[in-house]
Design an enzyme around this catalytic site. Structure first.
Site, PDB file in Angstrom:
ATOM      1  CB  THR A 121      -0.914   0.023   1.248  1.00 29.06           C
ATOM      2  OG1 THR A 121      -1.535  -1.253   1.384  1.00 29.06           O
ATOM      3  CG2 THR A 121      -1.980   1.088   1.141  1.00 29.06           C
ATOM      4  CB  SER A 174       3.964   4.423   8.035  1.00 30.63           C
ATOM      5  OG  SER A 174       2.902   5.251   8.397  1.00 30.63           O
ATOM      6  CG  HIS A 175       1.190   2.939  11.009  1.00 24.89           C
ATOM      7  ND1 HIS A 175       1.185   3.328   9.689  1.00 24.89           N
ATOM      8  CD2 HIS A 175       0.640   1.720  11.051  1.00 24.89           C
ATOM      9  CE1 HIS A 175       0.631   2.370   8.961  1.00 24.89           C
ATOM     10  NE2 HIS A 175       0.284   1.380   9.757  1.00 24.89           N
ATOM     11  CE  LYS A 225       5.890   7.137   0.995  1.00 24.72           C
ATOM     12  NZ  LYS A 225       4.483   7.427   1.152  1.00 24.72           N
ATOM     13  CG  ASP A 259       2.372   8.280  11.094  1.00 20.51           C
ATOM     14  OD1 ASP A 259       2.680   9.461  10.845  1.00 20.51           O
ATOM     15  OD2 ASP A 259       2.366   7.370  10.234  1.00 20.51           O
ATOM     16  CG  ASP A 267       5.530   8.212   7.838  1.00 16.17           C
ATOM     17  OD1 ASP A 267       4.613   8.039   8.657  1.00 16.17           O
ATOM     18  OD2 ASP A 267       5.371   8.077   6.607  1.00 16.17           O
ATOM     19  CG  ASP A 291       2.125   9.518   6.625  1.00 16.53           C
ATOM     20  OD1 ASP A 291       2.112   9.037   7.777  1.00 16.53           O
ATOM     21  OD2 ASP A 291       2.251   8.817   5.594  1.00 16.53           O
ATOM     22  NE  ARG A 292      -1.307   5.703   9.217  1.00 16.89           N
ATOM     23  CZ  ARG A 292      -1.834   4.505   9.340  1.00 16.89           C
ATOM     24  NH1 ARG A 292      -2.308   4.115  10.505  1.00 16.89           N
ATOM     25  NH2 ARG A 292      -1.883   3.678   8.323  1.00 16.89           N
ATOM     26  CB  THR A 342      -6.999   1.435   0.776  1.00 17.73           C
ATOM     27  OG1 THR A 342      -8.319   1.257   1.270  1.00 17.73           O
ATOM     28  CG2 THR A 342      -6.039   1.629   1.934  1.00 17.73           C
ATOM     29  CD  GLU A 366      -5.817   6.336   2.700  1.00 12.04           C
ATOM     30  OE1 GLU A 366      -6.235   5.254   2.293  1.00 12.04           O
ATOM     31  OE2 GLU A 366      -4.614   6.552   2.938  1.00 12.04           O
ATOM     32  CD  GLU A 367      -9.722   3.570   7.291  1.00 10.00           C
ATOM     33  OE1 GLU A 367      -9.605   3.429   8.521  1.00 10.00           O
ATOM     34  OE2 GLU A 367      -8.903   3.131   6.467  1.00 10.00           O
ATOM     35  CB  SER A 368      -5.958   4.579   7.843  1.00 10.45           C
ATOM     36  OG  SER A 368      -5.658   5.233   6.623  1.00 10.45           O
ATOM     37  CE  LYS A 423      -1.165   8.256   5.756  1.00 15.83           C
ATOM     38  NZ  LYS A 423      -1.371   7.233   4.723  1.00 15.83           N
ATOM     39  NE  ARG A 449      -5.815  -2.002   7.569  1.00 14.13           N
ATOM     40  CZ  ARG A 449      -4.895  -2.059   8.528  1.00 14.13           C
ATOM     41  NH1 ARG A 449      -5.261  -2.258   9.779  1.00 14.13           N
ATOM     42  NH2 ARG A 449      -3.614  -1.925   8.235  1.00 14.13           N
TER      43      ARG A 449
HETATM   44  C1  G1P Z   1      -3.003   1.326   5.819  1.00 14.66           C
HETATM   45  C2  G1P Z   1      -4.266   2.150   5.780  1.00 14.66           C
HETATM   46  C3  G1P Z   1      -4.302   2.971   4.516  1.00 14.66           C
HETATM   47  C4  G1P Z   1      -3.047   3.823   4.415  1.00 14.66           C
HETATM   48  C5  G1P Z   1      -1.807   2.958   4.562  1.00 14.66           C
HETATM   49  C6  G1P Z   1      -0.543   3.786   4.623  1.00 14.66           C
HETATM   50  O1  G1P Z   1      -2.968   0.456   4.723  1.00 14.66           O
HETATM   51  O2  G1P Z   1      -5.408   1.332   5.880  1.00 14.66           O
HETATM   52  O3  G1P Z   1      -5.452   3.773   4.515  1.00 14.66           O
HETATM   53  O4  G1P Z   1      -2.994   4.501   3.197  1.00 14.66           O
HETATM   54  O5  G1P Z   1      -1.886   2.177   5.745  1.00 14.66           O
HETATM   55  O6  G1P Z   1      -0.543   4.655   5.708  1.00 14.66           O
HETATM   56  P1  G1P Z   1      -3.401  -1.079   4.827  1.00 14.66           P
HETATM   57  O7  G1P Z   1      -2.551  -1.706   5.898  1.00 14.66           O
HETATM   58  O8  G1P Z   1      -4.844  -1.083   5.237  1.00 14.66           O
HETATM   59  O9  G1P Z   1      -3.179  -1.635   3.450  1.00 14.66           O
HETATM   60 ZN    ZN Z   2       2.776   7.257   8.238  1.00 16.53          ZN
END
Ligand code: G1P
Ligand code: ZN
Length: 557
Positions: A32, A127-128, A140, A291, A293, A295-296, A358, A377-379, A390, A510
């Site tokens: 993703t 990321s997180h 990336k 988070d 990095d 972005d969240r 997503t 995004e909801e995330s 983001k 999810r």
């Molecule tokens: C998750 C989130 C998605 C976000 C991504 C990167 O991906 O659900 O919205 O863009 O992290 O931060 P997923 O693990 O669901 O593929």
């Molecule tokens: Zn992140």
């Protein structure tokens, strides 16, 4: 060979470029958001090098161009930066802009790619996901618009990684990363730049800093939890220094390679320190977290949680209060599993809305074409056309700007928003580290059942659509299918099931559910109660609990 402080124009000495034979590694397929693996996998000899060379090999015309480089500071960041600098030089980049200490938040990297019109950038982050020697690492590639490479490129990178036979690097050279300056790495100019300044200036150009300063002087109290991750220095500079919030407003503000042993994901489960403050006695007016990095974001009021889907809707509905957006909103996009709250704002205020798969990469074309101004995004992700990622701190500043302009509490802003547009009750249940075989079978079994669900009744609702979401990009016509199973009901309620594309252990399932409530008299329910029936429908259809052996989700948001 290495010149400190000045740029020496040397002819690249080909004898100093090493061509190292290698063999492909399985599974270098970006998910993703880039390639994420355990640190120990990345540390294998040639592993990172193979991926980086695969990226460079799929970028015709990169010679002589500018590359932006930086990461979230997690364990292995520094070593990776040195490896990539040597490879970028050996592969003929003209210039590399690297954040001091090898650090750049993801949105700052995006901003810098855009500001300096770079060819692209490499962002080192998982990321997180947790960091440290036993944690995750990631990388990336972002293209020249500052956004994540689209699928066409990530697929080409993966294809290349499967046939790679050699990569180029230099004999051992190390740039001093902790001092800003310009260095010559075998003919490639390496500029170590301040990681924060460009980003802080961009924020200052978008928001009403004067109004936020006044708010912060008026007795309004806030906390920002950087979760021991990359946004610490950014938040300290912007919120404490430039906006004048008291020292200590930024919590956990010193980035650590293992994020203090925590899980740097800003939600009610993992942002424990902030949640304790915001739900405690004498809680501040506003709380936010970001988070690993940067972005969240998570937005909290006093004992009040704003769902990310609602946050996007509030952002879209309040643009007239924010100087950088007033009078110029063209549209809003949300990822498919994100609630429809933003769509309602768009319909009411007369701008376009889009539903994408997503992942942030799907917003890029819409942003570039000027079709959308905001996306989310909801995330826990929201952003705008100011960058192509983001942006956690951006969302926090946007909220501060709204709070300053409206003079209401976070909770009141939400209540008034729901009164005007209705409330989309929303929740997401994650089942993490499920056995991958079980998860995949469960997913494909449900997928096979979808066509038969059409017209079926579940309690008060009837299924009006059940499919595996496919998206046709309105700008370039490209089609992305297999983006998640969705079941839509006649009253606007919806259930979605997806397999995560970012996890590194087993599989993560999810489940996302939502339903709309127009009546303000019914806006006070606990979302878990309001949505219990829909959750049960998903469980009954997928046999999720029974097949995974889980009695409850690992994380509820
Ligand atoms: C998750 C989130 C998605 C976000 C991504 C990167 O991906 O659900 O919205 O863009 O992290 O931060 P997923 O693990 O669901 O593929
Ligand atoms: Zn992140």
């Amino acid at each position: 060979m290495l010149e400190l402080g000045t740029i020496k124009t040397t002819i690249r000495e080909t004898m100093d470029i090493l061509t190292i034979p290698t063999h492909p590694f399985e599974g270098q397929k970006p998910g993703t958001s880039g390639l994420r693996k355990k640190v120990e996998i990345f540390k294998q000899p040639h592993y990172l090098e193979n991926f980086v060379q695969s990226v460079f090999d799929t970028l015709p015309g990169h010679e002589g161009q500018t590359l932006v480089l930086g990461g979230d500071g997690r364990f292995y960041n520094r070593e990776a930066i040195h490896i990539i600098l040597r490879m970028a030089a050996a592969n003929g980049f003209g210039r590399v802009l690297v954040g001091r200490g090898g650090l750049l938040s993801t949105p700052a990297a995006s901003a810098i790619i855009r500001k300096y019109q770079a060819f692209g950038g490499l962002v080192l982050s998982a990321s997180h996901n947790p960091g440290g020697p036993d944690g995750d690492f990631g990388i990336k590639y972002n293209i020249g618009n500052g956004g994540p490479a689209p699928e066409r490129i990530t697929e080409a990178i993966h294809a290349r990684s499967r046939e790679i036979t050699e990569y180029k690097t230099l004999k051992f050279e190390e740039i001093p990363l902790d001092v800003c300056g310009t260095y010559n790495l075998m003919g490639t100019t390496v500029e170590v730049i301040d990681s924060v300044t460009d980003y802080a200036e961009l924020m200052e150009s978008l928001f009403d800093f004067e109004a936020i300063r006044t708010l912060l002087k008026s007795g309004f109290r806030m906390r920002f939890d950087a979760m021991h991750a990359i946004t610490g220095p950014y938040a300290t500079e912007i919120i404490e220094r430039r906006l004048g919030a008291p020292t200590g407003t930024v919590m956990n503000g010193t980035p650590k390679p293992d994020f203090g042993g925590g899980h740097p994901d800003p939600n009610l489960t993992y942002a424990r320190d902030l949640v304790k403050v915001m739900y405690g006695d004498d809680a501040p007016d506003f709380g936010a977290a970001s988070d690993g990095d940067g972005d969240r974001n998570m937005i909290l009021g006093r004992r009040f949680f704003v769902t990310p889907s609602d946050s996007l809707a509030v952002i879209a509905a309040n643009a007239e209060h924010v100087p950088g957006y007033r009078g110029r909103v063209t549209g809003v996009a949300r990822s498919m599993p994100t609630s429809a709250a933003a769509d309602r704002v768009a319909a009411a205020l007369g701008f376009e809305s889009f539903e994408t798969p997503t992942g942030w990469k799907f917003f890029g074309n819409l942003l570039d074409a000027g079709r959308i101004t905001f996306c989310g995004e909801e995330s826990f992700g929201s952003g705008s056309d100011h960058v192509r990622e983001k942006d956690g701190l951006w969302a926090v500043l946007y909220w501060l700007n709204i709070l300053a302009a409206r003079g209401e509490s976070v909770e009141d802003i939400l209540r008034h928003h729901w009164q005007r547009f209705g409330r989309d009750y929303y929740t997401r249940h994650d089942y993490e580290e499920v056995d991958a075989t079980v998860a995949k079978a469960l997913y494909s079994d449900l997928k096979a059942r979808l066509p038969a669900l059409l017209g079926q009744r579940f309690g008060v609702r009837t299924v009006t659509l059940a499919d595996d979401f496919a998206y046709t990009d309105p700008i370039d016509g490209s089609v992305s299918d297999g983006q998640g199973l969705r079941i839509l009901f006649d009253d606007g309620a919806r259930a979605v099931l997806r397999l995560s594309g970012t996890g590194t252990v087993g599989a993560t399932l999810r489940v996302y559910v939502e339903r709309y409530e127009a009546d303000p008299a019914r806006h006070d329910m606990n979302p878990q109660v309001a949505l219990a029936e829909l959750i049960d429908v998903v469980d009954a259809l997928s046999q999720l609990k029974q097949r995974t052996g889980r009695t409850q989700p690992s994380v509820i948001t």
